[in-house]
Design an enzyme around this catalytic site. Sequence first.
Site, PDB file in Angstrom:
ATOM      1  N   TRP A 188       1.342  -0.824  -0.170  1.00 40.96           N
ATOM      2  CA  TRP A 188      -0.137  -0.099  -0.113  1.00 40.96           C
ATOM      3  C   TRP A 188       1.210   1.274   0.086  1.00 40.96           C
ATOM      4  O   TRP A 188       1.740   1.458   0.520  1.00 40.96           O
ATOM      5  CB  TRP A 188      -0.823  -0.076   1.678  1.00 40.96           C
ATOM      6  CG  TRP A 188      -2.002   1.580   1.139  1.00 40.96           C
ATOM      7  CD1 TRP A 188      -2.775   1.791   0.571  1.00 40.96           C
ATOM      8  CD2 TRP A 188      -1.472   2.533   2.067  1.00 40.96           C
ATOM      9  NE1 TRP A 188      -3.077   3.250   0.910  1.00 40.96           N
ATOM     10  CE2 TRP A 188      -2.358   3.704   2.236  1.00 40.96           C
ATOM     11  CE3 TRP A 188      -0.399   2.763   3.066  1.00 40.96           C
ATOM     12  CZ2 TRP A 188      -2.538   5.056   2.641  1.00 40.96           C
ATOM     13  CZ3 TRP A 188      -0.271   4.556   3.584  1.00 40.96           C
ATOM     14  CH2 TRP A 188      -1.198   5.632   3.205  1.00 40.96           C
ATOM     15  N   GLU A 229      -2.910  -2.835  -2.592  1.00 45.72           N
ATOM     16  CA  GLU A 229      -4.577  -2.219  -1.521  1.00 45.72           C
ATOM     17  C   GLU A 229      -4.313  -0.852  -2.432  1.00 45.72           C
ATOM     18  O   GLU A 229      -3.520  -0.216  -2.414  1.00 45.72           O
ATOM     19  CB  GLU A 229      -3.992  -2.227  -0.292  1.00 45.72           C
ATOM     20  CG  GLU A 229      -4.870  -1.848   0.434  1.00 45.72           C
ATOM     21  CD  GLU A 229      -4.369  -1.430   1.834  1.00 45.72           C
ATOM     22  OE1 GLU A 229      -3.434  -2.037   2.499  1.00 45.72           O
ATOM     23  OE2 GLU A 229      -5.578  -1.473   2.661  1.00 45.72           O
ATOM     24  N   LYS A 231      -7.004   2.597  -2.277  1.00 44.47           N
ATOM     25  CA  LYS A 231      -7.511   3.492  -1.515  1.00 44.47           C
ATOM     26  C   LYS A 231      -8.482   4.576  -2.383  1.00 44.47           C
ATOM     27  O   LYS A 231      -8.296   4.443  -3.083  1.00 44.47           O
ATOM     28  CB  LYS A 231      -6.128   4.252  -0.322  1.00 44.47           C
ATOM     29  CG  LYS A 231      -7.410   4.884   0.742  1.00 44.47           C
ATOM     30  CD  LYS A 231      -6.038   4.872   1.509  1.00 44.47           C
ATOM     31  CE  LYS A 231      -6.190   6.208   2.866  1.00 44.47           C
ATOM     32  NZ  LYS A 231      -5.557   5.763   4.240  1.00 44.47           N
ATOM     33  N   ASP A 262      -9.606  -3.508   1.279  1.00 41.60           N
ATOM     34  CA  ASP A 262      -9.486  -2.822   2.299  1.00 41.60           C
ATOM     35  C   ASP A 262     -11.149  -2.225   2.873  1.00 41.60           C
ATOM     36  O   ASP A 262     -11.379  -1.571   1.628  1.00 41.60           O
ATOM     37  CB  ASP A 262      -8.423  -1.853   2.994  1.00 41.60           C
ATOM     38  CG  ASP A 262      -8.466  -1.188   4.538  1.00 41.60           C
ATOM     39  OD1 ASP A 262      -9.699  -0.876   4.800  1.00 41.60           O
ATOM     40  OD2 ASP A 262      -7.721  -1.194   4.820  1.00 41.60           O
ATOM     41  N   HIS A 265     -12.070   1.579   2.386  1.00 46.56           N
ATOM     42  CA  HIS A 265     -11.416   2.504   1.219  1.00 46.56           C
ATOM     43  C   HIS A 265     -11.985   2.771   0.080  1.00 46.56           C
ATOM     44  O   HIS A 265     -11.821   3.107  -1.100  1.00 46.56           O
ATOM     45  CB  HIS A 265     -10.181   1.627   0.926  1.00 46.56           C
ATOM     46  CG  HIS A 265      -8.984   2.179   1.852  1.00 46.56           C
ATOM     47  ND1 HIS A 265      -7.371   1.529   0.988  1.00 46.56           N
ATOM     48  CD2 HIS A 265      -8.630   2.426   2.919  1.00 46.56           C
ATOM     49  CE1 HIS A 265      -6.384   1.620   2.786  1.00 46.56           C
ATOM     50  NE2 HIS A 265      -7.363   2.058   3.783  1.00 46.56           N
ATOM     51  N   HIS A 289      -8.315  -6.912   3.760  1.00 45.91           N
ATOM     52  CA  HIS A 289      -8.452  -5.541   5.031  1.00 45.91           C
ATOM     53  C   HIS A 289      -9.852  -5.043   6.076  1.00 45.91           C
ATOM     54  O   HIS A 289     -10.160  -4.782   5.519  1.00 45.91           O
ATOM     55  CB  HIS A 289      -7.214  -4.554   4.816  1.00 45.91           C
ATOM     56  CG  HIS A 289      -5.792  -4.791   4.719  1.00 45.91           C
ATOM     57  ND1 HIS A 289      -5.403  -3.457   4.431  1.00 45.91           N
ATOM     58  CD2 HIS A 289      -5.199  -5.415   5.410  1.00 45.91           C
ATOM     59  CE1 HIS A 289      -3.453  -4.424   4.561  1.00 45.91           C
ATOM     60  NE2 HIS A 289      -4.050  -5.848   4.780  1.00 45.91           N
ATOM     61  N   ASP A 297     -12.375   8.588   9.110  1.00 46.61           N
ATOM     62  CA  ASP A 297     -11.066   7.542   8.883  1.00 46.61           C
ATOM     63  C   ASP A 297     -11.433   6.075   8.659  1.00 46.61           C
ATOM     64  O   ASP A 297     -12.540   5.792   8.555  1.00 46.61           O
ATOM     65  CB  ASP A 297     -11.426   7.157  10.787  1.00 46.61           C
ATOM     66  CG  ASP A 297     -10.207   6.040  10.657  1.00 46.61           C
ATOM     67  OD1 ASP A 297      -9.252   6.622  10.561  1.00 46.61           O
ATOM     68  OD2 ASP A 297     -10.926   5.597  12.407  1.00 46.61           O
ATOM     69  N   ASP A 299     -10.029   3.217   9.924  1.00 46.77           N
ATOM     70  CA  ASP A 299      -9.435   2.653  10.618  1.00 46.77           C
ATOM     71  C   ASP A 299      -9.450   2.132  12.447  1.00 46.77           C
ATOM     72  O   ASP A 299      -8.838   1.916  12.876  1.00 46.77           O
ATOM     73  CB  ASP A 299      -7.732   2.804  10.834  1.00 46.77           C
ATOM     74  CG  ASP A 299      -6.946   3.112   9.004  1.00 46.77           C
ATOM     75  OD1 ASP A 299      -6.908   2.616   8.666  1.00 46.77           O
ATOM     76  OD2 ASP A 299      -6.777   3.887   9.157  1.00 46.77           O
ATOM     77  N   ASP A 329      -7.287  -4.242   9.844  1.00 47.26           N
ATOM     78  CA  ASP A 329      -6.684  -3.570   9.351  1.00 47.26           C
ATOM     79  C   ASP A 329      -7.129  -2.729  10.569  1.00 47.26           C
ATOM     80  O   ASP A 329      -7.726  -1.395   9.536  1.00 47.26           O
ATOM     81  CB  ASP A 329      -6.278  -3.282   7.814  1.00 47.26           C
ATOM     82  CG  ASP A 329      -5.221  -1.457   7.946  1.00 47.26           C
ATOM     83  OD1 ASP A 329      -4.749  -1.540   9.262  1.00 47.26           O
ATOM     84  OD2 ASP A 329      -5.237  -1.116   6.727  1.00 47.26           O
TER      85      ASP A 329
HETATM   86  C1  RNT Z   1      -4.055   2.521   4.766  1.00 50.66           C
HETATM   87  C2  RNT Z   1      -3.850   1.363   4.726  1.00 50.66           C
HETATM   88  C3  RNT Z   1      -2.528   0.105   4.800  1.00 50.66           C
HETATM   89  C4  RNT Z   1      -2.705   0.839   6.242  1.00 50.66           C
HETATM   90  C5  RNT Z   1      -1.000  -0.253   6.810  1.00 50.66           C
HETATM   91  C6  RNT Z   1      -0.292  -0.176   8.333  1.00 50.66           C
HETATM   92  O1  RNT Z   1      -5.021   3.124   4.519  1.00 50.66           O
HETATM   93  O2  RNT Z   1      -4.996   0.373   4.883  1.00 50.66           O
HETATM   94  O3  RNT Z   1      -2.900  -1.171   4.642  1.00 50.66           O
HETATM   95  O4  RNT Z   1      -3.137   0.925   7.230  1.00 50.66           O
HETATM   96  O5  RNT Z   1      -0.367  -0.512   6.081  1.00 50.66           O
HETATM   97 ZN    ZN Z   2      -5.435  -1.570   4.340  1.00 46.53          ZN
END
Ligand code: RNT
Ligand code: ZN
Length: 421
Positions: A188, A229, A231, A262, A265, A289, A297, A299, A329
């Site tokens: 990523w 990955e 985003k 993810d 994302h 992820h 956010d 995460d 993640d």
């Molecule tokens: C970031 C991505 C990535 C990170 C990690 C730490 O937006 O999701 O995967 O969270 O690599």
């Molecule tokens: Zn991620």
Amino acid sequence: MKKELVQNAYAIAKEQYAELGVDTDKVLKAMEELVISLHCWQTDDVGGFEKPGAELGGGGIQVTGNYPGKASTIAEMRKDLDKVMSLLPGKQRLNLHAIYGEFGGQLVDRDQIEVKHFQGWIDWAKERGMGLDFNGTLFSHPKADDGFTLSSKNEEDRKFWVEHVKRCRKIAAAMGEQLGTPAVHNTWIPDGSKDTPVDRFTHRALLKKSLDEIYAEEIPTKYVKDAIESKLFGIGSESMVVGSHDFYLCYAAQNKKLICLDNGHFHPTEQVGDKISACLQFVDELLLHVTRGVRWDSDHVATFNDEILLIAQEIVRANVLNRVNIGLDYFDASLNRVGAYVVGARSVQKAFMFAMLEPTELIKKYEQDNKYYERLHLLEMMKSKPFGAVWDYFCLQNNVPFEFECISDIQKYENEVLSKR
Ligand code: RNT
Ligand code: ZN
């Protein structure tokens, strides 16, 4: 909770599911084989051990909160991870980032890392009979400060990052080879721009060129499986992200790579669950992820919500678990970090268990016969079946605490270990 209570509840649940043709014992067996890759970076808010006292830099990753007890050495991190795994039923892998090597107090720059810096981790994983996964760290570094890494127009910087990821791939391959289970090597990058750029094309061409250089060397997939990955946007890359979903999905399909989805994302109304059956027509495997997006956010700690449930259902219904690598993640520094792992990982496991407890064939039959009311009612009905009794029994079988007992266990660890740091 009393053991007998859990056993009795399971016996009743088993009968109820059997009425619908669902074999709960089979589900428990399948759950034993479900592997969750734990992301190491929730232990220390993506700090890493590159330099003593290192703090997270920029690059589209932001961690908020200052809850006490964060791991600040590899030994602390390992202790926390062992604690986490002692509270989780089923199987786990560990997912490392390149900044978590054992650098012996030396500053080893990203284009210098080697297998030896991760040998300790490989040995640690071997002792525990678990696999490892790996990620290059293309953020929190001066050469990422201008917002571009693998797609940088600065050739020296671009080469530096290509070298970093090439090395990460070799490290991942060594992990896979030594541990006898392929390491998923995910890339990523934070590349993108805050304001509207006029030259997206060159950055994307450069990213393609970098990936081609990185993957030029053939490494057998029995050692390493490369994933990329995408985003949608990041902090500081609101207007354009070079590695968008379109970009990576095309690249993965054309070059036989894994696409990493993810779920934090994408646009909020887009569902990763819907993408699984689309991507798997063109790529062999996926990496997930799993996280929880909240406004900007991506995460927050994963929970057992509709989004994760749909992901699990789509995978189970299509019978493609063997083509999906499940990783977590998220990073939240505002609560007990060990607890964050445990509750998040358990929630993801629960989503898969819930999906496995569905009488899918019956519902598929309704669907095929245009019986949409019946389909809807059955799906709604499953929500009030005694799924929790099966989950508790799974915990009992795995000799790990039930949900409520986890809380006191984690509080004890906090009092005895985390609060003393
Ligand atoms: C970031 C991505 C990535 C990170 C990690 C730490 O937006 O999701 O995967 O969270 O690599
Ligand atoms: Zn991620």
